[in-house]
Design a protein around this motif. Sequence first.
Motif, PDB file in Angstrom:
ATOM      1  N   PHE A  91       0.833  -1.200   0.000  1.00  0.00           N
ATOM      2  CA  PHE A  91       0.000   0.000   0.000  1.00  0.00           C
ATOM      3  C   PHE A  91       0.869   1.250   0.000  1.00  0.00           C
ATOM      4  CE2 PHE A  91      -4.074  -1.882   0.471  1.00  0.00           C
ATOM      5  CZ  PHE A  91      -3.955  -2.951   1.340  1.00  0.00           C
ATOM      6  N   PRO A 102      -4.406  12.825   8.472  1.00  0.00           N
ATOM      7  CA  PRO A 102      -4.419  11.378   8.262  1.00  0.00           C
ATOM      8  C   PRO A 102      -3.702  10.998   6.977  1.00  0.00           C
ATOM      9  CG  PRO A 102      -6.528  12.303   7.639  1.00  0.00           C
ATOM     10  CD  PRO A 102      -5.738  13.432   8.228  1.00  0.00           C
ATOM     11  N   GLN A 103      -3.186   9.794   6.948  1.00  0.00           N
ATOM     12  CA  GLN A 103      -2.625   9.255   5.722  1.00  0.00           C
ATOM     13  C   GLN A 103      -3.765   8.679   4.884  1.00  0.00           C
ATOM     14  OE1 GLN A 103       0.680   6.617   6.648  1.00  0.00           O
ATOM     15  NE2 GLN A 103       1.428   8.036   8.203  1.00  0.00           N
ATOM     16  N   HIS A 104      -3.708   8.908   3.594  1.00  0.00           N
ATOM     17  CA  HIS A 104      -4.702   8.394   2.664  1.00  0.00           C
ATOM     18  C   HIS A 104      -4.044   7.304   1.835  1.00  0.00           C
ATOM     19  CE1 HIS A 104      -7.738  11.498   3.489  1.00  0.00           C
ATOM     20  NE2 HIS A 104      -6.685  12.249   3.757  1.00  0.00           N
ATOM     21  N   PHE A 105      -4.717   6.164   1.756  1.00  0.00           N
ATOM     22  CA  PHE A 105      -4.134   4.978   1.159  1.00  0.00           C
ATOM     23  C   PHE A 105      -4.696   4.694  -0.229  1.00  0.00           C
ATOM     24  CE2 PHE A 105      -1.714   2.849   4.553  1.00  0.00           C
ATOM     25  CZ  PHE A 105      -2.026   3.682   5.621  1.00  0.00           C
ATOM     26  N   GLY A 106      -3.840   4.125  -1.061  1.00  0.00           N
ATOM     27  CA  GLY A 106      -4.300   3.566  -2.318  1.00  0.00           C
ATOM     28  C   GLY A 106      -4.905   2.187  -2.114  1.00  0.00           C
ATOM     29  N   ASP A 107      -5.392   1.598  -3.210  1.00  0.00           N
ATOM     30  CA  ASP A 107      -6.026   0.280  -3.130  1.00  0.00           C
ATOM     31  C   ASP A 107      -5.029  -0.868  -3.120  1.00  0.00           C
ATOM     32  OD1 ASP A 107      -9.014   1.113  -5.057  1.00  0.00           O
ATOM     33  OD2 ASP A 107      -8.556   1.273  -2.918  1.00  0.00           O
ATOM     34  N   GLY A 108      -3.760  -0.551  -3.274  1.00  0.00           N
ATOM     35  CA  GLY A 108      -2.726  -1.563  -3.119  1.00  0.00           C
ATOM     36  C   GLY A 108      -2.352  -2.274  -4.393  1.00  0.00           C
TER      37      GLY A 108
ATOM     38  N   TYR B  36      -9.285   3.089  10.603  1.00  0.00           N
ATOM     39  CA  TYR B  36      -9.433   2.894   9.168  1.00  0.00           C
ATOM     40  C   TYR B  36     -10.336   1.686   8.926  1.00  0.00           C
ATOM     41  CZ  TYR B  36      -5.518   6.049   8.096  1.00  0.00           C
ATOM     42  OH  TYR B  36      -4.701   7.145   7.963  1.00  0.00           O
ATOM     43  N   GLN B  38     -11.374  -1.271   5.881  1.00  0.00           N
ATOM     44  CA  GLN B  38     -10.931  -1.886   4.621  1.00  0.00           C
ATOM     45  C   GLN B  38     -12.034  -2.791   4.091  1.00  0.00           C
ATOM     46  OE1 GLN B  38      -7.585  -4.648   4.833  1.00  0.00           O
ATOM     47  NE2 GLN B  38      -6.848  -3.956   2.833  1.00  0.00           N
ATOM     48  N   ARG B  42      -9.881  -3.464  -1.501  1.00  0.00           N
ATOM     49  CA  ARG B  42      -9.684  -2.021  -1.471  1.00  0.00           C
ATOM     50  C   ARG B  42      -8.612  -1.663  -0.457  1.00  0.00           C
ATOM     51  NH1 ARG B  42     -13.632   1.199  -3.505  1.00  0.00           N
ATOM     52  NH2 ARG B  42     -11.886   2.670  -3.520  1.00  0.00           N
ATOM     53  N   GLY B  43      -8.152  -0.421  -0.532  1.00  0.00           N
ATOM     54  CA  GLY B  43      -7.191   0.060   0.444  1.00  0.00           C
ATOM     55  C   GLY B  43      -7.853   0.455   1.740  1.00  0.00           C
ATOM     56  N   LEU B  44      -7.032   1.011   2.631  1.00  0.00           N
ATOM     57  CA  LEU B  44      -7.517   1.461   3.929  1.00  0.00           C
ATOM     58  C   LEU B  44      -8.166   2.830   3.777  1.00  0.00           C
ATOM     59  CD1 LEU B  44      -4.263   0.401   5.718  1.00  0.00           C
ATOM     60  CD2 LEU B  44      -6.490  -0.618   6.132  1.00  0.00           C
ATOM     61  N   PHE B  46      -9.803   6.095   5.602  1.00  0.00           N
ATOM     62  CA  PHE B  46      -9.800   6.820   6.859  1.00  0.00           C
ATOM     63  C   PHE B  46     -11.216   7.041   7.372  1.00  0.00           C
ATOM     64  CE2 PHE B  46      -8.720   9.802  10.024  1.00  0.00           C
ATOM     65  CZ  PHE B  46      -9.501  10.944   9.864  1.00  0.00           C
ATOM     66  N   LEU B  88     -13.355  -4.920   7.438  1.00  0.00           N
ATOM     67  CA  LEU B  88     -12.210  -5.101   8.337  1.00  0.00           C
ATOM     68  C   LEU B  88     -11.817  -3.739   8.878  1.00  0.00           C
ATOM     69  CD1 LEU B  88     -10.270  -7.318   9.322  1.00  0.00           C
ATOM     70  CD2 LEU B  88      -8.922  -6.951   7.255  1.00  0.00           C
TER      71      LEU B  88
END
Lengths: 114, 115
Positions: A91, A102-108, B36, B38, B42-44, B46, B88
């Motif tokens: 990720f 906050p950190q914003h995440f991609g879908d990986g 977070y 999930q 998909r990603g995490l 917020f 999750l």
Amino acid sequence: EPEVTQTPSHQVTQMGQEVILRCVPISNHLYFYWYRQILGQKVEFLVSFYNNEISEKSEIFDDQFSVERPDGSNFTLKIRSTKLEDSAMYFCASRDSGGAQPQHFGDGTRLSIL
Amino acid sequence: AQSVAQPEDQVNVAEGNPLTVKCTYSVSGNPYLFWYVQYPNRGLQFLLKYITGDNLVKGSYGFEAEFNKSQTSFHLKKPSALVSDSALYFCAVRAHNNAGNMLTFGGGTRLMVKP
């Protein structure tokens, strides 16, 4: 809403090969991160990057790993010689300035090493 | 060092009932705390954060979390669960003085909301 995008969504690579995972962080963000999640395990921090240099890295992030921001938009993670145990979901995350943002995440990217 | 514990691998609730997902943390100094969510493949995403001030913080989709300094806890709550909340959930912490800003995550709790 702006998103972090990661490519490819799934990468299959032979053991010993190099792999590059790509990320486009949110455009006005200045802090960038890579995390990984081995199947069934915790999300683990790999590295943080700010002002064109690594600000922190974990024990996982050994000499086989490197990160780069080659241009104004991409942020890449390279694994030089992949091992079976590198198989995981990777990720990318980014965040805006300000310590509590906050950190914003991609879908990986799901990396599968054969 | 910083760490997070989510003692329940899975929480089952009936739709319409209140839900709680537990989180305790350990950090040097004052914490920033995050939740977070999930969804599959998909990603995490917020949900909410605690920085300072009011112990009860409100976030997206009707979720809230209560910070308890003496118990070093940051439990996630929702008054009325929806089937669509099934996912999750990860609690995360970082210290105010963490230069690299790395997040440390708990192991995750799978929430199952049944109709």
